[in-house]
Scaffold this active site. Structure first.
Site, mmCIF file in Angstrom:
data_model
loop_
_atom_site.group_PDB
_atom_site.id
_atom_site.type_symbol
_atom_site.label_atom_id
_atom_site.label_comp_id
_atom_site.label_asym_id
_atom_site.label_seq_id
_atom_site.Cartn_x
_atom_site.Cartn_y
_atom_site.Cartn_z
ATOM 1 N N ARG A 222 0.958 -1.415 -0.089
ATOM 2 C CA ARG A 222 -0.081 -0.183 0.072
ATOM 3 C C ARG A 222 0.818 1.155 -0.046
ATOM 4 O O ARG A 222 0.541 2.316 -0.657
ATOM 5 C CB ARG A 222 -0.990 0.283 1.219
ATOM 6 C CG ARG A 222 -2.078 1.166 1.155
ATOM 7 C CD ARG A 222 -2.667 1.401 2.531
ATOM 8 N NE ARG A 222 -1.975 1.894 3.513
ATOM 9 C CZ ARG A 222 -1.639 1.215 4.597
ATOM 10 N NH1 ARG A 222 -1.972 -0.252 4.970
ATOM 11 N NH2 ARG A 222 -0.932 1.581 5.607
ATOM 12 N N TYR B 125 -16.412 18.530 -14.629
ATOM 13 C CA TYR B 125 -16.712 17.241 -14.733
ATOM 14 C C TYR B 125 -17.860 17.098 -13.585
ATOM 15 O O TYR B 125 -17.705 17.543 -12.638
ATOM 16 C CB TYR B 125 -15.776 16.302 -14.678
ATOM 17 C CG TYR B 125 -15.920 14.870 -14.221
ATOM 18 C CD1 TYR B 125 -16.944 14.203 -15.195
ATOM 19 C CD2 TYR B 125 -15.393 14.043 -13.254
ATOM 20 C CE1 TYR B 125 -17.197 12.739 -15.026
ATOM 21 C CE2 TYR B 125 -15.812 12.676 -13.046
ATOM 22 C CZ TYR B 125 -16.814 12.201 -13.913
ATOM 23 O OH TYR B 125 -16.972 10.897 -13.691
ATOM 24 N N ASP C 286 -7.029 20.492 -13.407
ATOM 25 C CA ASP C 286 -7.533 19.052 -13.887
ATOM 26 C C ASP C 286 -7.124 19.066 -15.664
ATOM 27 O O ASP C 286 -7.623 19.834 -16.368
ATOM 28 C CB ASP C 286 -8.953 18.795 -13.995
ATOM 29 C CG ASP C 286 -9.244 17.409 -14.456
ATOM 30 O OD1 ASP C 286 -8.380 16.808 -15.134
ATOM 31 O OD2 ASP C 286 -10.327 16.887 -14.018
ATOM 32 N N LYS D 26 -8.130 8.127 -19.105
ATOM 33 C CA LYS D 26 -8.557 8.471 -20.206
ATOM 34 C C LYS D 26 -7.051 8.526 -21.172
ATOM 35 O O LYS D 26 -6.665 7.525 -21.653
ATOM 36 C CB LYS D 26 -9.005 10.030 -20.073
ATOM 37 C CG LYS D 26 -10.007 10.194 -18.981
ATOM 38 C CD LYS D 26 -11.164 9.390 -19.223
ATOM 39 C CE LYS D 26 -12.513 9.708 -18.257
ATOM 40 N NZ LYS D 26 -12.076 9.383 -16.866
#
Length: 386
Positions: free
Chosen positions: A53, A105, A177, A202
């Site tokens: 982790r 978004y 972003d 993306k």
């Protein structure tokens, strides 16, 4: 020997920066270290890795690559773009304020208003097309300015350098972003941004086969805060996902070149179509802030939105339901072309009155133009529009 990555041209950097052959085998591709823990010779005597982790070699390679291609110093990876956004907002405390663009978004709007606003962080959504007007909306509680550029889905352009100066003046963080542009078209850190965010699902991944998020910064203290949140909250990506994004980055430049070429051809086709009304694409010289886009971007991308002259849902549904190469699906940035309806899909979480007020019509159609042969894509749209 690969030359210093700071001297590399971008296409070379995308393939080589941040990664190197595996020292144990010489494997040219970074191995997938599919492990949850690491054996120690004695308590505290290890090879730099204790628990997956916290650290994973595949993830480290991707984080280094992301930092290099965005001209930052630290990359921090997450299990999704939303997990990355979650970490960024957790840098704040109750009473702090975020001033964000009003075209963004839907998932970002949702986490801002439904998750963090009830916890005492305030959000103000404004039109940032004219950067000179942003300052009048800031208060003594403003700790962050949040922008997308180009915005989702209206493809508005926001002046990053101007926003950086405003943020610095008010001692606020500037978060960008950069998903729609990708590092190939735009590097916000070079323009003064503090934090760069990607939904690596993306363009970075590029093949619609991974969900992933990433943050890139240049400030050491900010990086350590984000690494702490990454480890403490645990929203980390698995090594297989990191491998897929690493692979995707290696072809980002050639994919983005085709996305841009196809996007330009389709934008002009739509603008000249007798049944199409508005076309949103920053490459048009009469697009608001086109000059800023040309200054801060290397190209105009493959994202396009448009409306029909018959501005009805029935007409929009006719197009959305009758394409064959443009698949009706959420997401963007893959090699295949997608068509979507923001009001019912990607932006459904934004109240309708807010969408309409911000210029997002119910009938707006959004395209993610892929890298297929552009003549086939144009024929597909032409038949669907009728």
């Amino acid at each position: 020997m690969v030359k210093n990555q700071s001297d590399m041209k971008l296409g070379t950097k995308l393939i080589h920066a941040g990664v190197s052959p595996d020292p144990s085998t010489g494997a040219i591709m970074t191995p997938i270290f599919q492990t949850s823990t690491y054996v120690q010779a004695a308590p505290g005597d290890h090879k730099g890795y204790e628990y997956a982790r916290t650290q994973n070699p595949t993830r480290d390679a991707l984080q280094n690559a992301l930092a290099a291609i965005e001209n930052g110093t630290h990359g921090i990876c997450f299990g999704s773009g939303m997990a990355a956004i979650d970490a960024i907002v957790k840098l704040l405390k109750p009473g702090d304020e975020v001033v964000a663009t009003n075209d963004l978004y839907g998932g970002t709007y949702r986490i801002f208003t439904k998750v963090f606003q009830p916890l005492g962080i305030h959000f103000r959504f404004i039109d940032m097309s004219d950067a000179a007007t942003i300052e009048q909306h800031l208060t003594s509680q403003t700790r962050m300015i949040w922008i997308e550029t180009p915005t989702n889905p209206l493809l508005k352009i926001i002046d990053i350098a101007a926003c950086a100066k405003i943020a610095a003046k008010h001692k606020a963080l500037l978060a960008i972003d950069n998903t729609f542009a990708s590092p190939y078209l735009q590097n916000p850190i070079d323009l003064g941004a503090d934090i760069v965010l990607h939904s690596a699902t993306k363009y970075l991944g590029g093949h619609s086969d991974v969900v992933h998020g990433a943050i890139i910064v240049k400030d050491e203290a900010l990086a350590q805060q984000l690494y702490f949140l990454q480890n403490s909250c645990g929203a980390v990506p698995g090594p297989q996902d990191c491998f897929l994004v690493l692979r995707g980055i290696k072809t980002l430049h050639v994919r983005m070149q085709r996305h841009c070429e196809n996007g330009a051809a389709i934008a002009h086709f739509l603008r000249n179509h007798p049944k199409v009304d508005k076309v949103y694409w920053p490459g048009f010289t009469d697009h608001p802030n086109h000059k800023i886009a040309a200054k801060q971007m290397r190209g105009f991308g493959g994202m396009i939105s448009f409306t029909l002259k018959n501005d009805s849902m029935e007409a929009a549904n006719q197009v959305l339901s009758n394409t064959h190469l443009f698949s009706l699906a959420e997401s963007l940035g893959g090699v295949e072309s997608l068509i979507g309806h923001p009001a019912s899909m990607t932006h459904a979480s934004i109240p309708r009155e807010e969408r309409i007020k911000n210029g997002l019509a119910d009938s707006l159609i959004r395209l993610s133009v892929g890298i297929e042969d552009v003549d086939d894509l144009i024929e597909d749209l032409n038949k669907a529009i009728g």
